[in-house]
Write a protein that holds these residues in place. Structure first.
Motif, mmCIF file in Angstrom:
data_model
loop_
_atom_site.group_PDB
_atom_site.id
_atom_site.type_symbol
_atom_site.label_atom_id
_atom_site.label_comp_id
_atom_site.label_asym_id
_atom_site.label_seq_id
_atom_site.Cartn_x
_atom_site.Cartn_y
_atom_site.Cartn_z
ATOM 1 N N ARG A 276 76.467 53.897 68.745
ATOM 2 C CA ARG A 276 75.491 54.989 68.724
ATOM 3 C C ARG A 276 74.128 54.522 69.238
ATOM 4 N NH1 ARG A 276 76.204 59.450 65.177
ATOM 5 N NH2 ARG A 276 74.028 59.240 64.535
ATOM 6 N N LEU A 277 73.775 53.264 68.964
ATOM 7 C CA LEU A 277 72.491 52.739 69.436
ATOM 8 C C LEU A 277 72.463 52.693 70.956
ATOM 9 C CD1 LEU A 277 69.772 51.375 68.558
ATOM 10 C CD2 LEU A 277 70.956 49.187 68.856
ATOM 11 N N VAL A 278 73.544 52.213 71.566
ATOM 12 C CA VAL A 278 73.612 52.130 73.034
ATOM 13 C C VAL A 278 73.522 53.516 73.655
ATOM 14 C CG1 VAL A 278 75.097 51.512 74.971
ATOM 15 C CG2 VAL A 278 74.875 49.949 73.038
ATOM 16 N N SER A 279 74.090 54.507 72.981
ATOM 17 C CA SER A 279 74.072 55.868 73.515
ATOM 18 C C SER A 279 72.779 56.605 73.177
ATOM 19 C CB SER A 279 75.270 56.665 72.987
ATOM 20 O OG SER A 279 75.191 56.824 71.574
ATOM 21 N N GLY A 280 71.851 55.913 72.486
ATOM 22 C CA GLY A 280 70.556 56.518 72.170
ATOM 23 C C GLY A 280 70.559 57.421 70.966
#
Length: 379
Positions: A276-280
């Motif tokens: 989720r962090l990578v996808s913002g």
């Protein structure tokens, strides 16, 4: 004179209350990680030149009877194991050093071992981190057990996602997003990391199963260590009205099983958070570096040794997962190259490895700078 004494006292409190717990936590996690590399490497017949806790100049050390140099170095932010013939993060030998190896050294050199031995040695570091976490939780469950709250809804907050989805006081959670739940803690663990994701809830109400969909909303909260965290909530309250928390005790085997389960749950949640962090979709301030870890270690130590040990377990999982990312010079990057070598039946060319390694090193340095920026400025 009083100001000087106060300053010295403040420095002393900082050293004992923050730096010492931080070094305790980090040293254990790093030692276990590197010991994984060392033990499996030795089991595979690979020679070890050095085992270091920390980087940079050696503070003190000794040689064992096998010729391994055990050292503690000046910069306590990691460690390494140096195998015979292994002179770089790409695990490619320097041509001059390779030529200078004796026949005995070539027999035990890292880069001349079968690919499965090299892969096992590299994977052992993260694996030992996961094992450490399992051991910590298993021991704690065996010694203290844990309190478990029944998965009941005592109250539904007005205008909350749960209220909109039709939750009612007295409902009992059966499953969340297809995962069966046995306690209210299970519900919280699933919901907290899924802010913005529609989740299917199966509830038991008056002996009947009711299915509904609710989307957790993000909310800032302060955890037990004083960190501000953003978690997903649906707006239900569980309290003693509908079932007082019960204390669960574990036998030795049950505690180990619970330790595996808890560690697996943490790994799954961490992996989901990183995705989720990578996808913002997660707040970047949830990531922290050494400064944040040191602050957490100090807070954990102030709450008691049990909290400090739990922080060791959580940090160990994090280090294990981080090192398995498929980015050179991390362990996961090596494993990708070894997998390619196994498929191609030949090593990846040194030129390609060097290019990928340099790119990976830049990514790692950027990530380190990012978490330092988060720690000191942005968050």
């Amino acid at each position: 004179m009083g100001d000087v004494a106060a300053s010295l006292l403040g420095i002393g409190n900082f050293l004992l209350g923050t730096i010492v717990p931080f070094l305790f936590v980090l040293t254990i996690v790093v030692f276990v990680h590197e010991m994984g590399h060392y033990l499996v490497g030795r089991w595979c017949g690979i020679g070890v030149k050095a085992f270091s806790i920390g980087f940079g100049p050696e503070l003190f050390g000794w040689n064992d009877r096998r010729g391994t140099r055990w050292r503690v170095s000046a910069i306590p932010l990691g460690g390494y194991v140096k195998f015979v013939g292994d002179v770089g993060a790409t695990s490619q030998p320097d041509s001059e050093e390779a030529e200078s190896l004796s026949d005995e050294e070539r027999r035990i050199a890292f880069h001349l071992q079968p690919v499965w031995k090299r892969a096992a040695t590299v994977f052992a570091g993260p694996l030992f981190n996961f094992i450490l976490t399992i051991v910590v939780f298993s021991v704690m469950f065996a010694m203290f057990g844990r309190y478990v709250a029944e998965p009941m809804v005592a109250e539904v907050r007005p205008d909350s996602p749960a209220a909109e989805a039709g939750f009612e006081p007295g409902d009992r959670f059966v499953s969340v997003d297809g995962a069966a739940v046995e306690s209210f803690g299970d519900v919280q663990r699933i919901v907290s990391g899924r802010a913005g994701d529609p989740l299917v809830f199966v509830l038991e109400r008056d002996g009947q199963l009711v299915k509904t969909v609710a989307t957790p909303e993000a909310q800032e909260q302060t955890d037990a260590l004083g960190n501000t965290v953003r978690i997903g909530i649906i707006g239900v309250v569980n309290n003693e009205v509908l079932g007082q928390p019960r204390h669960v005790e574990y036998g030795p085997l049950e505690a180990v099983g619970a330790g595996f389960e808890e560690t697996g749950s943490i790994i799954a949640r961490t992996g989901h958070f990183l995705t989720r962090l990578v996808s913002g979709r997660e707040d970047r301030c949830q990531l922290g570096g050494p400064v944040k870890i040191a602050d957490m270690a100090g807070r954990a130590a102030s709450l008691g040794f049990e909290w400090l040990v739990q922080l060791v377990a959580l940090l160990s999982v994090g280090i294990g997962i981080l090192n398995l990312l498929p980015i050179p010079p991390l362990d996961g990057g090596h494993l990708v190259f070894y997998a390619m070598e196994a498929v191609l039946r030949r090593p990846v060319s040194e030129r390609i490895m060097d290019v990928v390694y340099r790119a990976g090193m830049i990514m790692v340095l950027m990530f380190m700078g990012f978490v330092f920026w988060n720690d000191l400025v942005a968050c």
